[in-house]
Write a protein that holds these residues in place. Structure first.
Motif, mmCIF file in Angstrom:
data_model
loop_
_atom_site.group_PDB
_atom_site.id
_atom_site.type_symbol
_atom_site.label_atom_id
_atom_site.label_comp_id
_atom_site.label_asym_id
_atom_site.label_seq_id
_atom_site.Cartn_x
_atom_site.Cartn_y
_atom_site.Cartn_z
ATOM 1 N N PHE A 1 0.813 -1.213 0.000
ATOM 2 C CA PHE A 1 0.000 0.000 0.000
ATOM 3 C C PHE A 1 0.846 1.263 0.000
ATOM 4 O O PHE A 1 0.336 2.343 -0.270
ATOM 5 C CB PHE A 1 -0.948 0.002 1.198
ATOM 6 C CG PHE A 1 -1.890 -1.170 1.229
ATOM 7 C CD1 PHE A 1 -2.398 -1.691 0.050
ATOM 8 C CD2 PHE A 1 -2.266 -1.767 2.421
ATOM 9 C CE1 PHE A 1 -3.257 -2.785 0.060
ATOM 10 C CE2 PHE A 1 -3.125 -2.849 2.447
ATOM 11 C CZ PHE A 1 -3.628 -3.358 1.265
ATOM 12 N N GLY A 2 2.177 1.125 0.314
ATOM 13 C CA GLY A 2 3.058 2.303 0.280
ATOM 14 C C GLY A 2 3.058 2.989 -1.073
ATOM 15 O O GLY A 2 2.812 4.178 -1.128
ATOM 16 N N PRO A 3 3.259 2.309 -2.183
ATOM 17 C CA PRO A 3 3.976 1.027 -2.209
ATOM 18 C C PRO A 3 5.459 1.300 -2.115
ATOM 19 O O PRO A 3 5.988 2.102 -2.881
ATOM 20 C CB PRO A 3 3.574 0.439 -3.563
ATOM 21 C CG PRO A 3 3.330 1.622 -4.432
ATOM 22 C CD PRO A 3 2.861 2.737 -3.547
ATOM 23 N N LEU A 4 6.137 0.666 -1.175
ATOM 24 C CA LEU A 4 7.533 0.976 -0.888
ATOM 25 C C LEU A 4 8.462 -0.126 -1.389
ATOM 26 O O LEU A 4 8.084 -1.291 -1.446
ATOM 27 C CB LEU A 4 7.735 1.153 0.619
ATOM 28 C CG LEU A 4 6.918 2.254 1.289
ATOM 29 C CD1 LEU A 4 7.133 2.204 2.798
ATOM 30 C CD2 LEU A 4 7.292 3.621 0.747
ATOM 31 N N ARG A 5 9.675 0.248 -1.724
ATOM 32 C CA ARG A 5 10.696 -0.731 -2.077
ATOM 33 C C ARG A 5 11.126 -1.482 -0.819
ATOM 34 O O ARG A 5 11.162 -0.910 0.276
ATOM 35 C CB ARG A 5 11.911 -0.043 -2.716
ATOM 36 C CG ARG A 5 11.617 0.574 -4.078
ATOM 37 C CD ARG A 5 12.841 1.267 -4.660
ATOM 38 N NE ARG A 5 12.556 1.776 -5.998
ATOM 39 C CZ ARG A 5 12.012 2.973 -6.245
ATOM 40 N NH1 ARG A 5 11.714 3.776 -5.233
ATOM 41 N NH2 ARG A 5 11.783 3.353 -7.476
ATOM 42 N N PRO A 6 11.488 -2.763 -0.956
ATOM 43 C CA PRO A 6 11.861 -3.547 0.232
ATOM 44 C C PRO A 6 12.987 -2.916 1.053
ATOM 45 O O PRO A 6 12.911 -2.858 2.278
ATOM 46 C CB PRO A 6 12.286 -4.896 -0.361
ATOM 47 C CG PRO A 6 11.492 -5.011 -1.627
ATOM 48 C CD PRO A 6 11.416 -3.605 -2.173
ATOM 49 N N GLY A 7 14.047 -2.441 0.368
ATOM 50 C CA GLY A 7 15.169 -1.863 1.100
ATOM 51 C C GLY A 7 14.794 -0.638 1.905
ATOM 52 O O GLY A 7 15.337 -0.400 2.990
ATOM 53 N N VAL A 8 13.861 0.152 1.396
ATOM 54 C CA VAL A 8 13.379 1.338 2.114
ATOM 55 C C VAL A 8 12.543 0.919 3.312
ATOM 56 O O VAL A 8 12.670 1.461 4.420
ATOM 57 C CB VAL A 8 12.550 2.241 1.176
ATOM 58 C CG1 VAL A 8 11.902 3.377 1.943
ATOM 59 C CG2 VAL A 8 13.424 2.777 0.056
ATOM 60 N N THR A 9 11.697 -0.072 3.105
ATOM 61 C CA THR A 9 10.751 -0.485 4.150
ATOM 62 C C THR A 9 11.459 -1.042 5.370
ATOM 63 O O THR A 9 11.144 -0.669 6.503
ATOM 64 C CB THR A 9 9.778 -1.537 3.585
ATOM 65 O OG1 THR A 9 9.208 -1.059 2.370
ATOM 66 C CG2 THR A 9 8.663 -1.827 4.581
ATOM 67 N N VAL A 10 12.419 -1.949 5.160
ATOM 68 C CA VAL A 10 13.069 -2.592 6.304
ATOM 69 C C VAL A 10 13.999 -1.636 7.045
ATOM 70 O O VAL A 10 14.462 -1.955 8.145
ATOM 71 C CB VAL A 10 13.838 -3.857 5.864
ATOM 72 C CG1 VAL A 10 12.883 -4.878 5.291
ATOM 73 C CG2 VAL A 10 14.946 -3.512 4.869
ATOM 74 N N ALA A 11 14.271 -0.461 6.480
ATOM 75 C CA ALA A 11 15.143 0.515 7.145
ATOM 76 C C ALA A 11 14.360 1.548 7.951
ATOM 77 O O ALA A 11 14.963 2.380 8.636
ATOM 78 C CB ALA A 11 16.011 1.232 6.108
ATOM 79 N N LYS B 1 4.744 -3.922 -7.207
ATOM 80 C CA LYS B 1 4.296 -4.046 -8.592
ATOM 81 C C LYS B 1 2.787 -4.250 -8.661
ATOM 82 O O LYS B 1 2.111 -3.748 -9.568
ATOM 83 C CB LYS B 1 5.001 -5.221 -9.268
ATOM 84 C CG LYS B 1 6.468 -5.007 -9.554
ATOM 85 C CD LYS B 1 7.035 -6.229 -10.275
ATOM 86 C CE LYS B 1 8.508 -6.042 -10.591
ATOM 87 N NZ LYS B 1 9.063 -7.228 -11.287
ATOM 88 N N THR B 2 2.266 -5.012 -7.713
ATOM 89 C CA THR B 2 0.838 -5.329 -7.715
ATOM 90 C C THR B 2 -0.004 -4.070 -7.634
ATOM 91 O O THR B 2 -0.948 -3.889 -8.428
ATOM 92 C CB THR B 2 0.503 -6.266 -6.540
ATOM 93 O OG1 THR B 2 1.240 -7.485 -6.677
ATOM 94 C CG2 THR B 2 -0.984 -6.578 -6.496
ATOM 95 N N LEU B 3 0.317 -3.186 -6.685
ATOM 96 C CA LEU B 3 -0.501 -1.974 -6.551
ATOM 97 C C LEU B 3 -0.384 -1.111 -7.799
ATOM 98 O O LEU B 3 -1.379 -0.550 -8.269
ATOM 99 C CB LEU B 3 -0.086 -1.176 -5.319
ATOM 100 C CG LEU B 3 -1.025 0.010 -5.043
ATOM 101 C CD1 LEU B 3 -2.350 -0.479 -4.475
ATOM 102 C CD2 LEU B 3 -0.404 1.038 -4.118
ATOM 103 N N ALA B 4 0.811 -0.997 -8.366
ATOM 104 C CA ALA B 4 0.985 -0.175 -9.571
ATOM 105 C C ALA B 4 0.097 -0.684 -10.703
ATOM 106 O O ALA B 4 -0.578 0.102 -11.391
ATOM 107 C CB ALA B 4 2.449 -0.179 -9.988
ATOM 108 N N ILE B 5 0.077 -1.993 -10.897
ATOM 109 C CA ILE B 5 -0.713 -2.576 -11.988
ATOM 110 C C ILE B 5 -2.208 -2.401 -11.730
ATOM 111 O O ILE B 5 -2.981 -2.070 -12.636
ATOM 112 C CB ILE B 5 -0.346 -4.057 -12.170
ATOM 113 C CG1 ILE B 5 1.052 -4.156 -12.780
ATOM 114 C CG2 ILE B 5 -1.362 -4.780 -13.039
ATOM 115 C CD1 ILE B 5 1.579 -5.554 -12.891
#
Length: 391
Positions: free
Chosen positions: A174-184, A323-327
Protein backbone atom coordinates in the motif's frame (compact mmCIF):
# COMPACT_ATOMS: atom_id res chain seq x y z
CA UNK A 1 52.29 -7.93 -10.71
CA UNK A 2 49.90 -6.60 -8.07
CA UNK A 3 52.51 -6.68 -5.32
CA UNK A 4 55.07 -4.87 -7.46
CA UNK A 5 52.51 -2.30 -8.47
CA UNK A 6 51.62 -1.83 -4.81
CA UNK A 7 55.07 -0.33 -4.18
CA UNK A 8 53.91 2.72 -6.14
CA UNK A 9 50.69 2.83 -4.11
CA UNK A 10 49.03 6.02 -2.93
CA UNK A 11 50.26 5.42 0.62
CA UNK A 12 53.90 5.79 -0.44
CA UNK A 13 53.05 9.15 -2.00
CA UNK A 14 51.46 10.63 1.11
CA UNK A 15 53.15 8.78 3.95
CA UNK A 16 54.87 11.99 4.95
CA UNK A 17 51.45 13.58 5.52
CA UNK A 18 49.38 10.91 7.31
CA UNK A 19 49.12 7.20 7.96
CA UNK A 20 47.10 4.82 5.79
CA UNK A 21 44.40 4.44 8.47
CA UNK A 22 44.07 8.19 8.89
CA UNK A 23 43.68 8.64 5.16
CA UNK A 24 41.00 5.96 4.89
CA UNK A 25 39.16 7.31 7.93
CA UNK A 26 39.11 10.91 6.70
CA UNK A 27 38.13 9.82 3.20
CA UNK A 28 35.22 7.78 4.57
CA UNK A 29 34.05 10.67 6.75
CA UNK A 30 34.03 13.10 3.84
CA UNK A 31 32.22 10.65 1.56
CA UNK A 32 29.49 9.99 4.12
CA UNK A 33 28.26 13.59 4.03
CA UNK A 34 27.03 13.59 0.44
CA UNK A 35 26.14 9.96 -0.24
CA UNK A 36 22.80 8.37 0.39
CA UNK A 37 22.59 5.11 2.34
CA UNK A 38 22.39 2.89 -0.75
CA UNK A 39 25.52 4.46 -2.22
CA UNK A 40 27.43 4.09 1.04
CA UNK A 41 26.53 0.39 1.01
CA UNK A 42 28.14 0.11 -2.44
CA UNK A 43 31.25 1.84 -1.09
CA UNK A 44 31.42 -0.67 1.77
CA UNK A 45 31.14 -3.63 -0.61
CA UNK A 46 33.85 -2.18 -2.85
CA UNK A 47 36.11 -1.78 0.19
CA UNK A 48 35.46 -5.39 1.23
CA UNK A 49 36.36 -6.59 -2.27
CA UNK A 50 39.58 -4.58 -2.20
CA UNK A 51 40.38 -6.03 1.23
CA UNK A 52 39.89 -9.57 -0.12
CA UNK A 53 42.21 -8.76 -3.02
CA UNK A 54 44.76 -7.33 -0.60
CA UNK A 55 44.74 -10.49 1.51
CA UNK A 56 45.41 -12.66 -1.55
CA UNK A 57 48.23 -10.58 -3.04
CA UNK A 58 49.56 -8.59 -0.10
CA UNK A 59 48.55 -5.34 -1.82
CA UNK A 60 47.43 -2.16 -0.11
CA UNK A 61 43.72 -1.40 -0.14
CA UNK A 62 43.75 1.91 -2.00
CA UNK A 63 45.72 1.48 -5.25
CA UNK A 64 46.88 4.31 -7.48
CA UNK A 65 49.07 2.27 -9.81
CA UNK A 66 47.36 1.69 -13.17
CA UNK A 67 48.81 -1.83 -13.31
CA UNK A 68 47.54 -2.71 -9.84
CA UNK A 69 44.07 -1.36 -10.57
CA UNK A 70 43.98 -3.24 -13.89
CA UNK A 71 44.94 -6.45 -12.09
CA UNK A 72 42.24 -5.86 -9.44
CA UNK A 73 39.57 -5.46 -12.14
CA UNK A 74 40.81 -8.62 -13.88
CA UNK A 75 40.81 -10.48 -10.57
CA UNK A 76 37.17 -9.52 -9.94
CA UNK A 77 36.13 -10.73 -13.39
CA UNK A 78 38.15 -13.96 -13.62
CA UNK A 79 39.84 -15.03 -10.37
CA UNK A 80 37.64 -14.01 -7.45
CA UNK A 81 35.38 -16.69 -5.95
CA UNK A 82 32.65 -16.00 -6.90
CA UNK A 83 33.52 -13.81 -9.87
CA UNK A 84 31.76 -10.49 -10.41
CA UNK A 85 30.04 -9.28 -13.57
CA UNK A 86 31.33 -6.33 -15.60
CA UNK A 87 28.71 -3.89 -14.29
CA UNK A 88 29.72 -4.53 -10.67
CA UNK A 89 33.43 -4.30 -11.51
CA UNK A 90 32.83 -0.95 -13.23
CA UNK A 91 30.76 0.23 -10.26
CA UNK A 92 33.54 -0.66 -7.82
CA UNK A 93 36.14 1.00 -10.03
CA UNK A 94 33.99 4.13 -9.90
CA UNK A 95 34.03 3.92 -6.10
CA UNK A 96 37.84 3.83 -6.13
CA UNK A 97 37.80 6.83 -8.45
CA UNK A 98 35.64 8.71 -5.92
CA UNK A 99 38.04 7.79 -3.14
CA UNK A 100 40.99 9.12 -5.11
CA UNK A 101 39.26 12.42 -5.73
CA UNK A 102 38.44 12.86 -2.05
CA UNK A 103 41.91 11.71 -0.99
CA UNK A 104 43.36 14.36 -3.28
CA UNK A 105 41.23 16.99 -1.58
CA UNK A 106 42.05 15.71 1.92
CA UNK A 107 45.83 15.45 1.46
CA UNK A 108 46.44 18.33 -0.92
CA UNK A 109 48.82 16.05 -2.85
CA UNK A 110 48.62 16.02 -6.68
CA UNK A 111 47.59 12.37 -7.02
CA UNK A 112 46.99 10.60 -10.31
CA UNK A 113 43.60 8.91 -10.58
CA UNK A 114 44.29 5.59 -12.35
CA UNK A 115 40.57 5.09 -13.04
CA UNK A 116 40.70 7.97 -15.52
CA UNK A 117 43.53 6.49 -17.57
CA UNK A 118 42.99 5.08 -21.10
CA UNK A 119 44.04 1.55 -20.07
CA UNK A 120 41.41 1.23 -17.34
CA UNK A 121 38.69 2.74 -19.51
CA UNK A 122 39.54 0.35 -22.33
CA UNK A 123 39.63 -2.61 -19.93
CA UNK A 124 36.16 -1.79 -18.55
CA UNK A 125 34.71 -1.37 -22.05
CA UNK A 126 36.10 -4.76 -23.07
CA UNK A 127 34.69 -6.34 -19.90
CA UNK A 128 31.21 -5.09 -20.81
CA UNK A 129 31.33 -7.24 -23.95
CA UNK A 130 32.71 -10.41 -22.42
CA UNK A 131 31.59 -10.51 -18.78
CA UNK A 132 27.98 -9.37 -18.76
CA UNK A 133 25.69 -10.09 -15.84
CA UNK A 134 23.49 -13.16 -16.23
CA UNK A 135 19.85 -12.16 -16.82
CA UNK A 136 17.74 -12.07 -13.67
CA UNK A 137 14.34 -13.67 -13.35
CA UNK A 138 11.97 -10.75 -12.87
CA UNK A 139 9.49 -11.22 -10.08
CA UNK A 140 5.81 -11.23 -10.96
CA UNK A 141 3.01 -9.21 -9.34
CA UNK A 142 -0.03 -10.76 -7.71
CA UNK A 143 -3.44 -10.67 -9.32
CA UNK A 144 -6.23 -8.80 -7.54
CA UNK A 145 -7.75 -12.09 -6.38
CA UNK A 146 -4.41 -13.38 -5.10
CA UNK A 147 -3.75 -10.12 -3.25
CA UNK A 148 -7.06 -10.36 -1.37
CA UNK A 149 -6.38 -13.98 -0.36
CA UNK A 150 -2.80 -13.26 0.75
CA UNK A 151 -3.84 -10.21 2.80
CA UNK A 152 -6.56 -12.05 4.72
CA UNK A 153 -5.41 -15.68 4.73
CA UNK A 154 -1.64 -15.56 4.33
CA UNK A 155 -0.62 -14.61 7.89
CA UNK A 156 -1.13 -16.13 11.33
CA UNK A 157 -1.67 -12.97 13.35
CA UNK A 158 -1.81 -14.93 16.59
CA UNK A 159 2.00 -15.12 16.40
CA UNK A 160 4.69 -12.44 16.57
CA UNK A 161 6.05 -13.41 13.16
CA UNK A 162 2.60 -13.40 11.57
CA UNK A 163 1.81 -9.87 12.74
CA UNK A 164 5.27 -8.72 11.75
CA UNK A 165 4.96 -10.18 8.24
CA UNK A 166 1.42 -8.88 7.69
CA UNK A 167 2.45 -5.34 8.61
CA UNK A 168 5.54 -5.57 6.40
CA UNK A 169 3.48 -6.85 3.46
CA UNK A 170 0.98 -3.97 3.82
CA UNK A 171 3.78 -1.38 3.84
CA UNK A 172 5.29 -2.95 0.71
CA UNK A 173 1.95 -3.09 -1.08
CA UNK A 174 0.00 0.00 0.00
CA UNK A 175 3.06 2.30 0.28
CA UNK A 176 3.98 1.03 -2.21
CA UNK A 177 7.53 0.98 -0.89
CA UNK A 178 10.70 -0.73 -2.08
CA UNK A 179 11.86 -3.55 0.23
CA UNK A 180 15.17 -1.86 1.10
CA UNK A 181 13.38 1.34 2.11
CA UNK A 182 10.75 -0.49 4.15
CA UNK A 183 13.07 -2.59 6.30
CA UNK A 184 15.14 0.52 7.14
CA UNK A 185 12.23 2.49 8.62
CA UNK A 186 12.84 3.42 12.26
CA UNK A 187 9.98 3.61 14.77
CA UNK A 188 10.49 5.75 17.87
CA UNK A 189 7.60 5.48 20.30
CA UNK A 190 6.50 5.01 23.90
CA UNK A 191 3.52 3.12 25.31
CA UNK A 192 1.51 5.34 27.64
CA UNK A 193 -1.11 3.88 30.03
CA UNK A 194 -4.56 5.07 28.93
CA UNK A 195 -7.74 3.27 30.02
CA UNK A 196 -9.66 4.72 27.07
CA UNK A 197 -7.44 2.96 24.48
CA UNK A 198 -7.41 -0.72 23.42
CA UNK A 199 -5.41 -2.86 25.87
CA UNK A 200 -5.21 0.18 28.15
CA UNK A 201 -2.24 1.59 26.22
CA UNK A 202 -1.78 4.55 23.91
CA UNK A 203 1.07 4.64 21.37
CA UNK A 204 2.87 7.98 21.46
CA UNK A 205 5.22 8.52 18.50
CA UNK A 206 8.30 10.71 18.61
CA UNK A 207 8.60 13.62 16.17
CA UNK A 208 11.77 12.00 14.80
CA UNK A 209 10.10 8.65 14.07
CA UNK A 210 9.94 7.55 10.41
CA UNK A 211 6.46 6.12 11.01
CA UNK A 212 3.48 7.45 12.95
CA UNK A 213 -0.33 7.50 13.02
CA UNK A 214 -2.32 10.70 12.44
CA UNK A 215 -5.95 11.27 11.44
CA UNK A 216 -6.64 7.52 11.21
CA UNK A 217 -3.88 6.90 8.68
CA UNK A 218 -0.31 5.69 8.80
CA UNK A 219 2.23 8.32 7.77
CA UNK A 220 5.66 7.20 6.54
CA UNK A 221 8.57 9.57 6.01
CA UNK A 222 10.92 8.38 3.25
CA UNK A 223 14.33 10.05 3.53
CA UNK A 224 16.45 7.59 1.51
CA UNK A 225 15.24 6.20 -1.81
CA UNK A 226 15.52 6.66 -5.55
CA UNK A 227 14.31 10.12 -6.60
CA UNK A 228 14.54 11.26 -2.96
CA UNK A 229 17.10 13.63 -1.48
CA UNK A 230 17.34 16.22 1.28
CA UNK A 231 15.33 18.74 -0.74
CA UNK A 232 12.77 16.24 -2.01
CA UNK A 233 11.73 13.94 0.82
CA UNK A 234 8.51 11.99 0.48
CA UNK A 235 5.58 11.43 2.83
CA UNK A 236 3.47 8.33 2.22
CA UNK A 237 -0.08 8.04 3.57
CA UNK A 238 -1.97 4.78 4.09
CA UNK A 239 -5.49 5.12 5.54
CA UNK A 240 -7.67 2.61 7.35
CA UNK A 241 -10.04 0.58 5.19
CA UNK A 242 -7.76 -0.39 2.29
CA UNK A 243 -8.81 -3.87 1.12
CA UNK A 244 -10.46 -4.36 4.49
CA UNK A 245 -7.23 -3.71 6.45
CA UNK A 246 -7.19 -1.21 9.31
CA UNK A 247 -3.48 -0.45 8.95
CA UNK A 248 -3.29 2.30 11.63
CA UNK A 249 -4.88 -0.11 14.09
CA UNK A 250 -2.64 -2.97 12.93
CA UNK A 251 0.48 -0.85 13.43
CA UNK A 252 -0.50 0.26 16.93
CA UNK A 253 -1.56 -3.26 17.94
CA UNK A 254 1.78 -4.64 16.72
CA UNK A 255 3.67 -2.11 18.81
CA UNK A 256 1.52 -2.88 21.87
CA UNK A 257 1.55 -6.68 21.83
CA UNK A 258 4.95 -7.36 20.22
CA UNK A 259 6.89 -4.23 21.26
CA UNK A 260 9.77 -4.08 18.76
CA UNK A 261 12.58 -1.97 20.26
CA UNK A 262 11.94 1.76 19.95
CA UNK A 263 14.66 3.62 18.08
CA UNK A 264 15.48 0.65 15.87
CA UNK A 265 14.00 -0.55 12.64
CA UNK A 266 10.27 -1.19 12.83
CA UNK A 267 10.80 -4.49 11.04
CA UNK A 268 13.58 -5.97 13.17
CA UNK A 269 13.21 -9.73 12.75
CA UNK A 270 11.58 -11.60 15.64
CA UNK A 271 13.88 -14.04 17.43
CA UNK A 272 11.04 -16.58 17.59
CA UNK A 273 8.56 -15.81 14.77
CA UNK A 274 6.24 -18.65 15.81
CA UNK A 275 5.86 -17.39 19.37
CA UNK A 276 2.17 -17.08 20.22
CA UNK A 277 1.21 -13.60 21.40
CA UNK A 278 0.14 -13.58 25.06
CA UNK A 279 -0.92 -10.71 27.34
CA UNK A 280 1.95 -8.91 29.10
CA UNK A 281 4.61 -10.82 27.11
CA UNK A 282 6.63 -8.82 24.62
CA UNK A 283 8.43 -10.30 21.63
CA UNK A 284 12.19 -10.59 21.30
CA UNK A 285 13.94 -9.25 18.23
CA UNK A 286 17.30 -9.71 16.53
CA UNK A 287 19.73 -6.84 16.09
CA UNK A 288 19.71 -7.10 12.29
CA UNK A 289 16.94 -5.69 10.12
CA UNK A 290 14.38 -7.96 8.49
CA UNK A 291 15.59 -8.15 4.91
CA UNK A 292 14.08 -11.47 3.78
CA UNK A 293 11.06 -9.87 2.11
CA UNK A 294 11.25 -12.35 -0.75
CA UNK A 295 10.86 -15.34 1.58
CA UNK A 296 8.08 -13.55 3.48
CA UNK A 297 5.98 -13.00 0.33
CA UNK A 298 6.41 -16.61 -0.77
CA UNK A 299 5.58 -17.88 2.70
CA UNK A 300 2.37 -15.84 2.81
CA UNK A 301 1.38 -17.01 -0.67
CA UNK A 302 1.93 -20.64 0.31
CA UNK A 303 -0.28 -20.23 3.37
CA UNK A 304 -3.04 -18.51 1.38
CA UNK A 305 -2.75 -21.04 -1.47
CA UNK A 306 -1.65 -24.35 0.12
CA UNK A 307 -2.08 -26.20 -3.19
CA UNK A 308 0.22 -23.85 -5.10
CA UNK A 309 3.29 -25.26 -6.82
CA UNK A 310 6.87 -24.34 -5.95
CA UNK A 311 7.39 -22.78 -9.39
CA UNK A 312 4.43 -20.43 -8.76
CA UNK A 313 5.94 -19.22 -5.50
CA UNK A 314 9.36 -18.82 -7.14
CA UNK A 315 7.87 -16.17 -9.43
CA UNK A 316 7.20 -13.91 -6.43
CA UNK A 317 9.64 -11.69 -4.56
CA UNK A 318 9.94 -8.74 -2.21
CA UNK A 319 9.05 -6.32 -5.03
CA UNK A 320 5.86 -8.18 -6.01
CA UNK A 321 3.51 -6.24 -3.65
CA UNK A 322 4.79 -2.90 -4.99
CA UNK A 323 4.30 -4.05 -8.59
CA UNK A 324 0.84 -5.33 -7.71
CA UNK A 325 -0.50 -1.97 -6.55
CA UNK A 326 0.98 -0.18 -9.57
CA UNK A 327 -0.71 -2.58 -11.99
CA UNK A 328 -4.06 -2.45 -10.18
CA UNK A 329 -4.04 1.35 -10.07
CA UNK A 330 -3.31 1.57 -13.78
CA UNK A 331 -5.86 -1.08 -14.71
CA UNK A 332 -8.61 0.93 -12.99
CA UNK A 333 -7.58 4.56 -13.57
CA UNK A 334 -5.32 4.34 -16.68
CA UNK A 335 -3.32 7.28 -15.38
CA UNK A 336 0.47 6.90 -15.45
CA UNK A 337 1.02 10.13 -13.53
CA UNK A 338 -1.19 8.86 -10.69
CA UNK A 339 0.78 5.61 -10.52
CA UNK A 340 4.09 7.51 -10.50
CA UNK A 341 2.89 9.70 -7.62
CA UNK A 342 1.90 6.68 -5.55
CA UNK A 343 5.16 4.79 -5.97
CA UNK A 344 7.60 7.69 -6.10
CA UNK A 345 8.64 6.80 -9.64
CA UNK A 346 10.17 9.40 -11.91
CA UNK A 347 7.57 10.04 -14.61
CA UNK A 348 8.88 10.57 -18.12
CA UNK A 349 7.79 13.79 -19.79
CA UNK A 350 7.09 15.41 -16.44
CA UNK A 351 6.39 19.12 -16.73
CA UNK A 352 7.57 21.84 -14.37
CA UNK A 353 3.97 22.56 -13.37
CA UNK A 354 3.61 18.99 -12.14
CA UNK A 355 5.66 19.95 -9.10
CA UNK A 356 2.85 22.31 -8.06
CA UNK A 357 -0.03 19.84 -8.38
CA UNK A 358 0.93 16.65 -6.54
CA UNK A 359 -1.73 14.39 -5.10
CA UNK A 360 -2.92 15.60 -1.71
CA UNK A 361 -2.95 13.15 1.21
CA UNK A 362 -6.74 13.16 1.08
CA UNK A 363 -6.80 12.29 -2.63
CA UNK A 364 -4.29 9.50 -2.15
CA UNK A 365 -6.26 8.01 0.73
CA UNK A 366 -9.57 8.17 -1.14
CA UNK A 367 -8.05 6.37 -4.14
CA UNK A 368 -6.71 3.59 -1.94
CA UNK A 369 -9.97 3.22 -0.04
CA UNK A 370 -12.07 3.05 -3.22
CA UNK A 371 -9.71 0.76 -5.15
CA UNK A 372 -11.42 -2.47 -4.04
CA UNK A 373 -14.85 -1.24 -5.18
CA UNK A 374 -13.42 0.09 -8.44
CA UNK A 375 -11.72 -3.23 -9.18
CA UNK A 376 -15.08 -4.98 -8.84
CA UNK A 377 -16.75 -2.37 -11.07
CA UNK A 378 -14.03 -2.92 -13.73
CA UNK A 379 -14.38 -6.70 -13.53
CA UNK A 380 -10.82 -7.06 -12.24
CA UNK A 381 -12.19 -8.72 -9.10
CA UNK A 382 -15.35 -10.74 -8.49
CA UNK A 383 -17.80 -9.77 -5.77
CA UNK A 384 -17.14 -13.08 -4.06
CA UNK A 385 -13.42 -12.35 -3.92
CA UNK A 386 -14.03 -8.82 -2.65
CA UNK A 387 -16.25 -10.15 0.15
CA UNK A 388 -13.19 -11.82 1.70
CA UNK A 389 -12.14 -8.32 2.78
CA UNK A 390 -15.38 -7.72 4.72
CA UNK A 391 -15.71 -11.01 6.59
Amino acid sequence: LAKTAGEDDLIHSVSQHMSRLDLQRQTSEVMSYHRRTGTLAVHRRAHQTLAQYGQVYGALTLPTSVLQLAHWVTWMLRLRDPTLDSSTAELYAGVVSDWHQVAKEVTGVALQNPCQTPLIRQLLRAAQRGYKRAPKNKKEPLTAGQLVRVLHEGFDKATVGGRHDHLLFCFLCFGPLRPGVTVALVAIYTLVPDPLCPLGLRVQFSASSDVWVAENRVVIRVDEDKNVDASKRRLVYIPAGVFGVDLPGELEMYLKVCSPPSGRTLFASPTNPRKVIRPHEVGRFNDGTYTATCAMVRRAFARAFPDSEEWERALLGGGSPRKTLAILLYSVYANMRLVADFGGWSAQGKLAIDCYIPMTPQQRCRKLQSLLTDLVANNELTLEQANICTR
